[in-house]
Design a protein around this motif. Structure first.
Motif, PDB file in Angstrom:
ATOM      1  N   GLU A 146       0.810  -1.224   0.000  1.00 62.25           N
ATOM      2  CA  GLU A 146       0.000   0.000   0.000  1.00 62.25           C
ATOM      3  C   GLU A 146       0.846   1.277   0.000  1.00 62.25           C
ATOM      4  O   GLU A 146       0.310   2.380  -0.017  1.00 62.25           O
ATOM      5  CB  GLU A 146      -0.906   0.008   1.228  1.00 62.25           C
ATOM      6  CG  GLU A 146      -2.123  -0.874   1.090  1.00 62.25           C
ATOM      7  CD  GLU A 146      -3.072  -0.351   0.035  1.00 62.25           C
ATOM      8  OE1 GLU A 146      -3.657   0.725   0.218  1.00 62.25           O
ATOM      9  OE2 GLU A 146      -3.209  -1.023  -1.003  1.00 62.25           O
ATOM     10  N   GLY A 147       2.158   1.111   0.071  1.00 61.56           N
ATOM     11  CA  GLY A 147       3.025   2.277  -0.020  1.00 61.56           C
ATOM     12  C   GLY A 147       3.592   2.752   1.299  1.00 61.56           C
ATOM     13  O   GLY A 147       4.296   3.765   1.339  1.00 61.56           O
ATOM     14  N   TRP A 148       3.302   2.047   2.395  1.00 58.72           N
ATOM     15  CA  TRP A 148       3.881   2.420   3.688  1.00 58.72           C
ATOM     16  C   TRP A 148       5.296   1.862   3.773  1.00 58.72           C
ATOM     17  O   TRP A 148       5.600   0.792   3.241  1.00 58.72           O
ATOM     18  CB  TRP A 148       3.046   1.858   4.835  1.00 58.72           C
ATOM     19  CG  TRP A 148       1.638   2.376   4.898  1.00 58.72           C
ATOM     20  CD1 TRP A 148       0.613   2.046   4.066  1.00 58.72           C
ATOM     21  CD2 TRP A 148       1.103   3.308   5.838  1.00 58.72           C
ATOM     22  NE1 TRP A 148      -0.526   2.716   4.428  1.00 58.72           N
ATOM     23  CE2 TRP A 148      -0.253   3.500   5.518  1.00 58.72           C
ATOM     24  CE3 TRP A 148       1.636   3.998   6.917  1.00 58.72           C
ATOM     25  CZ2 TRP A 148      -1.079   4.345   6.229  1.00 58.72           C
ATOM     26  CZ3 TRP A 148       0.807   4.849   7.635  1.00 58.72           C
ATOM     27  CH2 TRP A 148      -0.525   5.020   7.290  1.00 58.72           C
ATOM     28  N   ASP A 149       6.160   2.576   4.448  1.00 61.17           N
ATOM     29  CA  ASP A 149       7.538   2.139   4.681  1.00 61.17           C
ATOM     30  C   ASP A 149       7.527   1.301   5.955  1.00 61.17           C
ATOM     31  O   ASP A 149       7.501   1.832   7.064  1.00 61.17           O
ATOM     32  CB  ASP A 149       8.443   3.363   4.829  1.00 61.17           C
ATOM     33  CG  ASP A 149       9.903   2.983   5.009  1.00 61.17           C
ATOM     34  OD1 ASP A 149      10.213   1.782   4.973  1.00 61.17           O
ATOM     35  OD2 ASP A 149      10.724   3.895   5.203  1.00 61.17           O
ATOM     36  N   VAL A 150       7.511  -0.021   5.816  1.00 61.67           N
ATOM     37  CA  VAL A 150       7.320  -0.938   6.941  1.00 61.67           C
ATOM     38  C   VAL A 150       8.613  -1.668   7.268  1.00 61.67           C
ATOM     39  O   VAL A 150       9.302  -2.162   6.373  1.00 61.67           O
ATOM     40  CB  VAL A 150       6.220  -1.978   6.621  1.00 61.67           C
ATOM     41  CG1 VAL A 150       5.996  -2.909   7.807  1.00 61.67           C
ATOM     42  CG2 VAL A 150       4.923  -1.280   6.239  1.00 61.67           C
ATOM     43  N   GLU A 151       8.946  -1.735   8.553  1.00 59.72           N
ATOM     44  CA  GLU A 151      10.030  -2.584   9.041  1.00 59.72           C
ATOM     45  C   GLU A 151       9.506  -3.408  10.215  1.00 59.72           C
ATOM     46  O   GLU A 151       8.532  -3.021  10.869  1.00 59.72           O
ATOM     47  CB  GLU A 151      11.235  -1.751   9.478  1.00 59.72           C
ATOM     48  CG  GLU A 151      11.923  -1.031   8.324  1.00 59.72           C
ATOM     49  CD  GLU A 151      13.229  -0.373   8.758  1.00 59.72           C
ATOM     50  OE1 GLU A 151      13.677  -0.625   9.887  1.00 59.72           O
ATOM     51  OE2 GLU A 151      13.775   0.401   7.947  1.00 59.72           O
ATOM     52  N   VAL A 152      10.171  -4.531  10.469  1.00 53.38           N
ATOM     53  CA  VAL A 152       9.729  -5.458  11.512  1.00 53.38           C
ATOM     54  C   VAL A 152      10.888  -5.796  12.427  1.00 53.38           C
ATOM     55  O   VAL A 152      12.007  -6.036  11.974  1.00 53.38           O
ATOM     56  CB  VAL A 152       9.164  -6.762  10.888  1.00 53.38           C
ATOM     57  CG1 VAL A 152       8.873  -7.801  11.968  1.00 53.38           C
ATOM     58  CG2 VAL A 152       7.901  -6.467  10.089  1.00 53.38           C
ATOM     59  N   VAL A 153      10.622  -5.784  13.733  1.00 55.22           N
ATOM     60  CA  VAL A 153      11.540  -6.321  14.734  1.00 55.22           C
ATOM     61  C   VAL A 153      10.847  -7.534  15.344  1.00 55.22           C
ATOM     62  O   VAL A 153       9.734  -7.431  15.873  1.00 55.22           O
ATOM     63  CB  VAL A 153      11.858  -5.282  15.833  1.00 55.22           C
ATOM     64  CG1 VAL A 153      12.657  -5.931  16.964  1.00 55.22           C
ATOM     65  CG2 VAL A 153      12.626  -4.108  15.246  1.00 55.22           C
ATOM     66  N   THR A 154      11.478  -8.692  15.244  1.00 56.06           N
ATOM     67  CA  THR A 154      10.829  -9.922  15.686  1.00 56.06           C
ATOM     68  C   THR A 154      11.832 -10.865  16.332  1.00 56.06           C
ATOM     69  O   THR A 154      13.027 -10.578  16.406  1.00 56.06           O
ATOM     70  CB  THR A 154      10.125 -10.607  14.500  1.00 56.06           C
ATOM     71  OG1 THR A 154       9.306 -11.684  14.984  1.00 56.06           O
ATOM     72  CG2 THR A 154      11.129 -11.159  13.497  1.00 56.06           C
ATOM     73  N   GLY A 155      11.322 -11.998  16.803  1.00 58.99           N
ATOM     74  CA  GLY A 155      12.159 -12.972  17.478  1.00 58.99           C
ATOM     75  C   GLY A 155      12.617 -14.082  16.551  1.00 58.99           C
ATOM     76  O   GLY A 155      12.433 -14.042  15.326  1.00 58.99           O
ATOM     77  N   LEU A 156      13.227 -15.098  17.142  1.00 61.60           N
ATOM     78  CA  LEU A 156      13.669 -16.267  16.392  1.00 61.60           C
ATOM     79  C   LEU A 156      12.463 -17.155  16.104  1.00 61.60           C
ATOM     80  O   LEU A 156      11.625 -17.374  16.990  1.00 61.60           O
ATOM     81  CB  LEU A 156      14.707 -17.047  17.200  1.00 61.60           C
ATOM     82  CG  LEU A 156      15.978 -16.274  17.581  1.00 61.60           C
ATOM     83  CD1 LEU A 156      16.812 -17.085  18.564  1.00 61.60           C
ATOM     84  CD2 LEU A 156      16.787 -15.935  16.338  1.00 61.60           C
ATOM     85  N   PRO A 157      12.339 -17.687  14.904  1.00 61.43           N
ATOM     86  CA  PRO A 157      11.198 -18.560  14.610  1.00 61.43           C
ATOM     87  C   PRO A 157      11.279 -19.847  15.433  1.00 61.43           C
ATOM     88  O   PRO A 157      12.286 -20.557  15.387  1.00 61.43           O
ATOM     89  CB  PRO A 157      11.337 -18.829  13.112  1.00 61.43           C
ATOM     90  CG  PRO A 157      12.770 -18.575  12.798  1.00 61.43           C
ATOM     91  CD  PRO A 157      13.243 -17.525  13.750  1.00 61.43           C
ATOM     92  N   HIS A 158      10.210 -20.142  16.188  1.00 60.48           N
ATOM     93  CA  HIS A 158      10.263 -21.269  17.112  1.00 60.48           C
ATOM     94  C   HIS A 158       8.911 -21.940  17.336  1.00 60.48           C
ATOM     95  O   HIS A 158       8.843 -22.991  17.970  1.00 60.48           O
ATOM     96  CB  HIS A 158      10.773 -20.794  18.486  1.00 60.48           C
ATOM     97  CG  HIS A 158       9.864 -19.810  19.149  1.00 60.48           C
ATOM     98  ND1 HIS A 158       9.924 -18.458  18.880  1.00 60.48           N
ATOM     99  CD2 HIS A 158       8.865 -19.962  20.047  1.00 60.48           C
ATOM    100  CE1 HIS A 158       9.007 -17.824  19.596  1.00 60.48           C
ATOM    101  NE2 HIS A 158       8.341 -18.720  20.293  1.00 60.48           N
ATOM    102  N   TYR A 159       7.833 -21.343  16.843  1.00 59.04           N
ATOM    103  CA  TYR A 159       6.486 -21.809  17.183  1.00 59.04           C
ATOM    104  C   TYR A 159       5.913 -22.625  16.017  1.00 59.04           C
ATOM    105  O   TYR A 159       6.142 -22.273  14.856  1.00 59.04           O
ATOM    106  CB  TYR A 159       5.597 -20.580  17.437  1.00 59.04           C
ATOM    107  CG  TYR A 159       4.192 -20.896  17.883  1.00 59.04           C
ATOM    108  CD1 TYR A 159       3.901 -21.158  19.218  1.00 59.04           C
ATOM    109  CD2 TYR A 159       3.150 -20.929  16.952  1.00 59.04           C
ATOM    110  CE1 TYR A 159       2.610 -21.443  19.614  1.00 59.04           C
ATOM    111  CE2 TYR A 159       1.861 -21.219  17.357  1.00 59.04           C
ATOM    112  CZ  TYR A 159       1.590 -21.476  18.678  1.00 59.04           C
ATOM    113  OH  TYR A 159       0.311 -21.769  19.072  1.00 59.04           O
ATOM    114  N   PRO A 160       5.161 -23.721  16.241  1.00 56.95           N
ATOM    115  CA  PRO A 160       4.710 -24.211  17.551  1.00 56.95           C
ATOM    116  C   PRO A 160       5.599 -25.289  18.152  1.00 56.95           C
ATOM    117  O   PRO A 160       5.248 -25.891  19.163  1.00 56.95           O
ATOM    118  CB  PRO A 160       3.335 -24.792  17.198  1.00 56.95           C
ATOM    119  CG  PRO A 160       3.527 -25.353  15.832  1.00 56.95           C
ATOM    120  CD  PRO A 160       4.479 -24.418  15.136  1.00 56.95           C
TER     121      PRO A 160
END
Length: 421
Positions: free
Chosen positions: A33-47
């Motif tokens: 949609e044109g937003w400048d998006v960044e993500v801070v996340t954890g290590l993939p572990h689920y489920p």
């Protein structure tokens, strides 16, 4: 310049169940949609509650997933998912996420039920007076109270923390109107702050998977009526009830086969039960295409919840179940959101939770109705997905919540795009 959105949440792609697909899907949609998006996340572990192969437990390079920059924050992963260990994981993630480079976002989106991690990140946002939108997938303390995971005094303290945190945020997104009612009544969150954004299905309506071959692959006979439960295997799901139902089916020679697919901290216990219980099996998590195929290869799709759950969450699996065009059997409380969702979709029947005989009787009844009517009953799920649970509707509602926080960040500040359903 496009408005900057920073999303902070413990779970993200490549996790393909639980909250992660929705966080990743929304981040990608906002980017489109044109937003400048960044993500801070954890290590993939689920489920599975173990770090996915190839992800080191230390800071690594910035990833780009579907065009979205993603920063991984290392943190401990408790193998047994006990409450105290999960709390420790959240706090470590929250502290490290708060110290990570944020840049200068226009809005910070915090994804919970990682409550304490979100509360820590909220403090940093407050220091820079950055508006915060919290996206509530589960009501943390309602879950603790209803599953008995914390005693009365501990739950009251955590409810105070959760209420203070939610009231302090500039806006609140919830996944069901039931959550909105709960937050207003029990948490004192102002109604005008709350926006409902329904979770959408993230599987294909027509997967390129041979369902007959899948049944053969997993050893399901043509006469087996496969009752399939997918997703997390934890206290909320009370899946020992399903094992007990399998024993009842064996005693009555009912042609039911109960199958669990997924992971979670109760999986080892359930695998032990499967080793000694006919008509009951536990399968590992599968990729998205196989998952979509399994839903169609089964005869009945199952939601099973612990007795007494009336507030805490709406299972994300329901959106995928509805797309699969198979009848749904829900062993849930009549007053809970899962029952309300099933009735609204006209996609199956409800039986009492914690009652294995009722589960068997419901499965037999549902299958007989399906066969007798030629599969014309309980087929409202796909219609409900298209009309209520579409990705396009979710994105539009989320955009509305964002622009209410910052009216100056409306469409003219973003590159033109069309949200697809």
């Amino acid at each position: 310049m496009a408005a900057r959105i920073l999303i902070i949440g413990l779970n993200y792609s490549p996790e393909h169940t639980g909250i992660a697909p929705y966080t990743a899907g929304m981040a990608r949609a906002l980017r489109e949609e044109g937003w400048d998006v960044e993500v801070v996340t954890g290590l993939p572990h689920y489920p599975q509650w173990q770090v996915h192969e190839g992800y080191p437990r230390q800071d690594g390079p910035l990833e780009v997933i579907d065009g979205v920059p993603v920063r991984r924050i290392p943190h401990p992963v408790p193998h047994d998912a006990g409450q105290l260990r999960r709390l420790g994981m959240e706090i470590v993630f929250g502290l490290r996420a708060a110290r990570a480079p944020w840049g200068d976002p226009d809005v910070v989106v915090l994804v919970t039920p990682a409550l304490f991690a979100s509360a820590i990140a909220r403090v940093r946002a407050a220091l820079t007076r950055t508006p915060v939108l919290v996206w509530v997938h589960d009501i943390y303390t309602a879950g603790l109270a209803e599953t008995g995971a914390a005693g009365g005094p501990a739950t009251r303290v955590m409810r105070a923390v959760e209420g203070t945190f939610l009231r302090s945020c500039s806006g609140v997104v919830v996944i069901h109107d039931r959550f909105s009612d709960y937050l207003r009544r029990h948490m004192g969150v102002a109604g005008e702050k709350i926006t409902t954004v329904r979770n959408w299905t993230h599987i294909a309506e027509a997967p390129t998977v041979d369902t007959a071959a899948l049944r053969r692959r997993f050893g399901w006979e043509p006469q087996d009526v496969v009752v399939l439960h997918t997703g997390n295997m934890g206290a909320k799901q009370d899946l020992t009830n399903v094992a007990a139902a399998a024993r009842v089916a064996e005693e009555r020679s009912a042609p039911l086969r109960f199958v669990l697919v997924g992971g979670g901290h109760q999986r080892p216990q359930l695998e032990e039960l499967a080793a000694t219980t006919p008509r009951f099996e536990v399968l590992p998590s599968v990729d998205n295409d196989t998952y979509a195929g399994l839903l169609r290869a089964a005869d009945i799709l199952l939601v099973n919840e612990r007795p007494g759950l009336t507030e805490m969450c709406v299972p994300s699996k329901l959106t995928s179940y509805f797309t699969a065009d198979r009848p749904v059997l829900a062993a849930v409380e009549a007053a809970g959101p899962s029952a309300a969702e099933l009735a609204a979709a006209d996609a199956g029947i409800r039986v009492e939770p914690g009652d294995p005989e009722a589960l068997v009787a419901g499965a037999v009844r549902l299958h007989e109705e399906w066969i007798t009517t030629g599969g014309t009953t309980h087929r409202g799920g796909r219609r409900y997905v298209r009309e209520v649970l579409s990705r396009g509707a979710a994105v539009r509602s989320f955009l509305s919540a964002l622009t209410r926080l910052r009216p100056d960040l409306r469409a003219e500040d973003r590159s033109p795009a069309t949200v697809k359903s």
